[in-house]
Design a protein around this motif. Structure first.
Motif, PDB file in Angstrom:
ATOM      1  N   UNK A  65       0.826  -1.210   0.000  1.00 47.18           N
ATOM      2  CA  UNK A  65       0.000   0.000   0.000  1.00 47.18           C
ATOM      3  C   UNK A  65       0.863   1.264   0.000  1.00 47.18           C
ATOM      4  N   UNK A  66       2.054   1.190   0.604  1.00 43.53           N
ATOM      5  CA  UNK A  66       2.949   2.347   0.619  1.00 43.53           C
ATOM      6  C   UNK A  66       3.413   2.673  -0.804  1.00 43.53           C
ATOM      7  N   UNK A  67       3.804   1.628  -1.564  1.00 46.71           N
ATOM      8  CA  UNK A  67       4.262   1.860  -2.929  1.00 46.71           C
ATOM      9  C   UNK A  67       3.134   2.364  -3.803  1.00 46.71           C
ATOM     10  N   UNK A  68       1.951   1.787  -3.636  1.00 49.87           N
ATOM     11  CA  UNK A  68       0.826   2.214  -4.462  1.00 49.87           C
ATOM     12  C   UNK A  68       0.403   3.646  -4.129  1.00 49.87           C
ATOM     13  N   UNK A  69       0.465   3.992  -2.847  1.00 53.75           N
ATOM     14  CA  UNK A  69       0.198   5.382  -2.472  1.00 53.75           C
ATOM     15  C   UNK A  69       1.258   6.298  -3.066  1.00 53.75           C
ATOM     16  N   UNK A  70       2.507   5.810  -3.095  1.00 51.04           N
ATOM     17  CA  UNK A  70       3.583   6.589  -3.687  1.00 51.04           C
ATOM     18  C   UNK A  70       3.374   6.839  -5.166  1.00 51.04           C
ATOM     19  N   UNK A  71       2.943   5.788  -5.890  1.00 50.10           N
ATOM     20  CA  UNK A  71       2.642   5.960  -7.310  1.00 50.10           C
ATOM     21  C   UNK A  71       1.611   7.068  -7.515  1.00 50.10           C
ATOM     22  N   UNK A  72       0.556   7.019  -6.724  1.00 50.13           N
ATOM     23  CA  UNK A  72      -0.547   7.967  -6.867  1.00 50.13           C
ATOM     24  C   UNK A  72      -0.091   9.395  -6.548  1.00 50.13           C
TER      25      UNK A  72
END
Length: 206
Positions: A65-72
């Motif tokens: 979830x941290x990486x996906x939040x980072x992408x966003x």
């Protein structure tokens, strides 16, 4: 007001690159069994909770979830920064920033599990849009944007990123998988460094 807006634009561009690097580092540090490899694993693997396996790689990211939040947030911050730039000749910049941001959103909401589904197709499209849009944006920031005072390094970084994308596709299509994570980063890291540099140059303008 213009100075405040310009500084805010530069801050947002710096934040875009820093958010991506930070999210990647945190997610990779949490992946310990087996350890995550920056040279072997895809960046997208960090957004897959798993456990899963695709393209000959095992995927298990405890902090996906941290990486996906980072992408966003990376995409949104870059778009916000470009939108805040002075109005003169900014529309090509906004177009490329929008492509980058759309790519970041697709990466975030469609994790790259490697499965042959519509979600996997959207993830691949998002990665391509973010990399191409981001590197072209960096080149434009160095040529026509307010960061053109330090433009030559930006143009070099953007070109290196596009060349890196070609190298990544060559390695991917070969099926060898040798240093494929490093090849992918050769396409991504130049645009991140370019956004940070552009933001710093813009923040120092008077």
């Amino acid at each position: 007001m213009t100075d405040i807006r310009t500084r805010a634009a530069g801050t947002a561009l710096v934040a875009a690159g820093a958010i991506f690097f930070g999210a990647e580092f945190i997610a990779a540090a949490a992946w310990t069994d087996p350890p995550y490899s920056y040279t072997h694993h895809f960046i997208s693997n960090l957004g897959v909770r798993g456990p899963a396996e695709a393209f000959g790689q095992f995927m298990y990211s405890p902090l996906a979830w941290v990486m996906n939040a980072g992408f966003f947030l990376f995409g949104i911050a870059a778009l916000a920064g470009v939108t805040l730039l002075p109005a003169r000749r900014r529309w090509p910049l906004i177009l490329m920033a929008a492509v980058l941001a759309a790519g970041g959103v697709l990466l975030a909401f469609f994790p790259g599990s490697g499965e042959e589904t519509a979600a996997g197709d959207y993830h691949g499209l998002g990665a391509f849009a973010a990399i191409v849009g981001g590197n072209v944006l960096v080149i434009l920031l160095g040529r026509i944007g307010p960061a053109r005072e330090g433009g030559r390094p930006l143009v070099v970084l953007g070109v290196l990123g596009l060349v890196g994308l070609g190298v990544f596709f060559a390695v991917l299509m070969s099926g060898a998988g040798i240093l494929i994570g490093l090849a992918e980063r050769a396409a991504v890291y130049p645009l991140l460094l370019g956004l940070i540099r552009a933001g710093l140059v813009i923040m120092k303008r008077r």
